[in-house]
Design a protein around this motif. Sequence first.
Motif, PDB file in Angstrom:
ATOM      1  N   LEU A  14       0.855  -1.019   0.054  1.00  0.00           N
ATOM      2  CA  LEU A  14       0.004  -0.097  -0.138  1.00  0.00           C
ATOM      3  C   LEU A  14       0.925   1.260  -0.094  1.00  0.00           C
ATOM      4  O   LEU A  14       0.433   2.273  -0.595  1.00  0.00           O
ATOM      5  CB  LEU A  14      -0.891   0.181   1.227  1.00  0.00           C
ATOM      6  CG  LEU A  14      -1.946  -0.944   1.275  1.00  0.00           C
ATOM      7  CD1 LEU A  14      -2.615  -1.071   2.710  1.00  0.00           C
ATOM      8  CD2 LEU A  14      -3.139  -0.806   0.158  1.00  0.00           C
ATOM      9  N   ALA A  15       1.747   1.245   1.029  1.00  0.00           N
ATOM     10  CA  ALA A  15       2.858   2.152   0.946  1.00  0.00           C
ATOM     11  C   ALA A  15       3.531   2.544  -0.509  1.00  0.00           C
ATOM     12  O   ALA A  15       3.807   3.762  -0.890  1.00  0.00           O
ATOM     13  CB  ALA A  15       3.760   2.102   1.919  1.00  0.00           C
ATOM     14  N   TYR A  16       3.844   1.487  -1.125  1.00  0.00           N
ATOM     15  CA  TYR A  16       4.396   1.687  -2.709  1.00  0.00           C
ATOM     16  C   TYR A  16       3.617   2.413  -3.586  1.00  0.00           C
ATOM     17  O   TYR A  16       4.053   3.188  -4.225  1.00  0.00           O
ATOM     18  CB  TYR A  16       4.967   0.110  -3.001  1.00  0.00           C
ATOM     19  CG  TYR A  16       5.515   0.117  -4.446  1.00  0.00           C
ATOM     20  CD1 TYR A  16       6.530   0.350  -4.721  1.00  0.00           C
ATOM     21  CD2 TYR A  16       4.726  -0.123  -5.477  1.00  0.00           C
ATOM     22  CE1 TYR A  16       7.191   0.373  -5.859  1.00  0.00           C
ATOM     23  CE2 TYR A  16       5.012  -0.483  -6.911  1.00  0.00           C
ATOM     24  CZ  TYR A  16       6.380  -0.138  -6.906  1.00  0.00           C
ATOM     25  OH  TYR A  16       6.926  -0.195  -8.216  1.00  0.00           O
ATOM     26  N   MET A  17       2.372   2.044  -3.339  1.00  0.00           N
ATOM     27  CA  MET A  17       1.339   2.585  -4.294  1.00  0.00           C
ATOM     28  C   MET A  17       1.127   4.308  -3.637  1.00  0.00           C
ATOM     29  O   MET A  17       1.448   5.091  -4.654  1.00  0.00           O
ATOM     30  CB  MET A  17       0.088   1.991  -4.296  1.00  0.00           C
ATOM     31  CG  MET A  17      -1.106   2.435  -4.947  1.00  0.00           C
ATOM     32  SD  MET A  17      -0.528   2.910  -6.879  1.00  0.00           S
ATOM     33  CE  MET A  17      -0.767   1.273  -7.450  1.00  0.00           C
ATOM     34  N   GLY A  18       0.969   4.329  -2.607  1.00  0.00           N
ATOM     35  CA  GLY A  18       0.859   5.467  -2.041  1.00  0.00           C
ATOM     36  C   GLY A  18       1.796   6.494  -2.221  1.00  0.00           C
ATOM     37  O   GLY A  18       1.648   7.701  -2.449  1.00  0.00           O
ATOM     38  N   ASP A  19       3.200   6.285  -2.130  1.00  0.00           N
ATOM     39  CA  ASP A  19       4.410   7.009  -2.293  1.00  0.00           C
ATOM     40  C   ASP A  19       3.954   7.474  -3.916  1.00  0.00           C
ATOM     41  O   ASP A  19       4.331   8.904  -3.962  1.00  0.00           O
ATOM     42  CB  ASP A  19       5.695   6.325  -2.267  1.00  0.00           C
ATOM     43  CG  ASP A  19       6.835   6.848  -2.485  1.00  0.00           C
ATOM     44  OD1 ASP A  19       7.042   8.074  -2.084  1.00  0.00           O
ATOM     45  OD2 ASP A  19       7.481   6.436  -3.608  1.00  0.00           O
ATOM     46  N   ALA A  20       3.872   6.738  -4.843  1.00  0.00           N
ATOM     47  CA  ALA A  20       3.850   7.167  -6.045  1.00  0.00           C
ATOM     48  C   ALA A  20       2.591   8.118  -6.330  1.00  0.00           C
ATOM     49  O   ALA A  20       2.562   9.149  -7.042  1.00  0.00           O
ATOM     50  CB  ALA A  20       3.753   6.054  -7.081  1.00  0.00           C
ATOM     51  N   ILE A  21       1.352   7.960  -5.709  1.00  0.00           N
ATOM     52  CA  ILE A  21       0.332   8.672  -5.837  1.00  0.00           C
ATOM     53  C   ILE A  21       0.547  10.181  -5.275  1.00  0.00           C
ATOM     54  O   ILE A  21       0.122  11.121  -5.764  1.00  0.00           O
ATOM     55  CB  ILE A  21      -0.899   7.954  -5.241  1.00  0.00           C
ATOM     56  CG1 ILE A  21      -1.297   6.712  -6.008  1.00  0.00           C
ATOM     57  CG2 ILE A  21      -2.063   9.027  -5.106  1.00  0.00           C
ATOM     58  CD1 ILE A  21      -1.486   6.912  -7.289  1.00  0.00           C
ATOM     59  N   TYR A  22       1.032  10.224  -4.070  1.00  0.00           N
ATOM     60  CA  TYR A  22       1.396  11.385  -3.419  1.00  0.00           C
ATOM     61  C   TYR A  22       2.279  12.095  -4.188  1.00  0.00           C
ATOM     62  O   TYR A  22       2.043  13.401  -4.213  1.00  0.00           O
ATOM     63  CB  TYR A  22       1.752  11.132  -2.008  1.00  0.00           C
ATOM     64  CG  TYR A  22       2.132  12.277  -1.185  1.00  0.00           C
ATOM     65  CD1 TYR A  22       1.010  13.351  -1.009  1.00  0.00           C
ATOM     66  CD2 TYR A  22       3.262  12.643  -0.879  1.00  0.00           C
ATOM     67  CE1 TYR A  22       1.127  14.709  -0.242  1.00  0.00           C
ATOM     68  CE2 TYR A  22       3.444  13.987  -0.264  1.00  0.00           C
ATOM     69  CZ  TYR A  22       2.532  14.823   0.212  1.00  0.00           C
ATOM     70  OH  TYR A  22       2.748  15.706   1.184  1.00  0.00           O
ATOM     71  N   GLU A  23       3.295  11.433  -4.911  1.00  0.00           N
ATOM     72  CA  GLU A  23       4.429  12.140  -5.425  1.00  0.00           C
ATOM     73  C   GLU A  23       3.728  12.889  -6.715  1.00  0.00           C
ATOM     74  O   GLU A  23       4.158  13.900  -7.203  1.00  0.00           O
ATOM     75  CB  GLU A  23       5.288  11.131  -6.136  1.00  0.00           C
ATOM     76  CG  GLU A  23       6.623  11.833  -6.789  1.00  0.00           C
ATOM     77  CD  GLU A  23       7.654  12.097  -6.019  1.00  0.00           C
ATOM     78  OE1 GLU A  23       8.223  13.455  -6.590  1.00  0.00           O
ATOM     79  OE2 GLU A  23       7.910  11.837  -4.989  1.00  0.00           O
ATOM     80  N   VAL A  24       2.583  12.192  -7.374  1.00  0.00           N
ATOM     81  CA  VAL A  24       1.880  12.772  -8.492  1.00  0.00           C
ATOM     82  C   VAL A  24       1.331  14.167  -8.139  1.00  0.00           C
ATOM     83  O   VAL A  24       1.186  15.175  -8.859  1.00  0.00           O
ATOM     84  CB  VAL A  24       0.958  11.698  -9.239  1.00  0.00           C
ATOM     85  CG1 VAL A  24       0.032  12.523 -10.331  1.00  0.00           C
ATOM     86  CG2 VAL A  24       1.897  10.684  -9.961  1.00  0.00           C
ATOM     87  N   TYR A  25       0.591  14.088  -7.203  1.00  0.00           N
ATOM     88  CA  TYR A  25      -0.083  15.126  -6.589  1.00  0.00           C
ATOM     89  C   TYR A  25       1.057  16.301  -6.204  1.00  0.00           C
ATOM     90  O   TYR A  25       0.625  17.735  -6.792  1.00  0.00           O
ATOM     91  CB  TYR A  25      -0.822  14.972  -5.198  1.00  0.00           C
ATOM     92  CG  TYR A  25      -2.022  14.159  -5.443  1.00  0.00           C
ATOM     93  CD1 TYR A  25      -3.264  15.138  -5.470  1.00  0.00           C
ATOM     94  CD2 TYR A  25      -2.403  13.151  -5.362  1.00  0.00           C
ATOM     95  CE1 TYR A  25      -4.519  14.791  -5.603  1.00  0.00           C
ATOM     96  CE2 TYR A  25      -3.663  12.479  -5.411  1.00  0.00           C
ATOM     97  CZ  TYR A  25      -4.715  13.272  -5.648  1.00  0.00           C
ATOM     98  OH  TYR A  25      -6.040  12.818  -5.606  1.00  0.00           O
ATOM     99  N   ILE A  26       1.826  16.176  -5.576  1.00  0.00           N
ATOM    100  CA  ILE A  26       2.959  16.985  -5.428  1.00  0.00           C
ATOM    101  C   ILE A  26       3.550  17.744  -6.694  1.00  0.00           C
ATOM    102  O   ILE A  26       3.790  18.870  -7.042  1.00  0.00           O
ATOM    103  CB  ILE A  26       4.198  16.554  -4.546  1.00  0.00           C
ATOM    104  CG1 ILE A  26       3.579  16.171  -3.257  1.00  0.00           C
ATOM    105  CG2 ILE A  26       5.251  17.590  -4.551  1.00  0.00           C
ATOM    106  CD1 ILE A  26       2.644  17.273  -2.598  1.00  0.00           C
TER     107      ILE A  26
END
Length: 138
Positions: A14-26
């Motif tokens: 979940l963290a692996y996916m969340g890291d990518a998603i949050y990075e896209v927002y930023i």
Amino acid sequence: MNDESFEQINGIALAYMGDAIYEVYIRRHLIAAGLTKPNKLHRIATHFVSAKAQAFLITKMEEEDLLTPVEQEYFKRGRNAKSHTTAKNTSVLTYRISTGFEALFGYLYLSEQTQRLDELAQWCIVTIEGKKDELGQD
């Protein structure tokens, strides 16, 4: 993704996916703000995506009671997950808390809670932009 699928995913995934998603927002936020030079984009992005920043954000979310009980469960799933890696330049505790932050974002993305994901990402951006001094950032 159906409910059973993301509920079975471990905290690290979940963290692996969340890291990518949050990075896209930023990244989207920084480009929308007019930043275009790769070195500057990367330097400023780290203010938002570092383990220290993410641990700060999740602590603020908890202080402000922003998370639902289910969101808290997914944060804890990521925070408590056994990881075989560690972050550079941060403590084990900070790294684990930031892993929980990323797991929360992974959960929201995989459970297709787009509106909530947008809301928390925007809250994070506003919070970091207003609190860079507390994080020791310029």
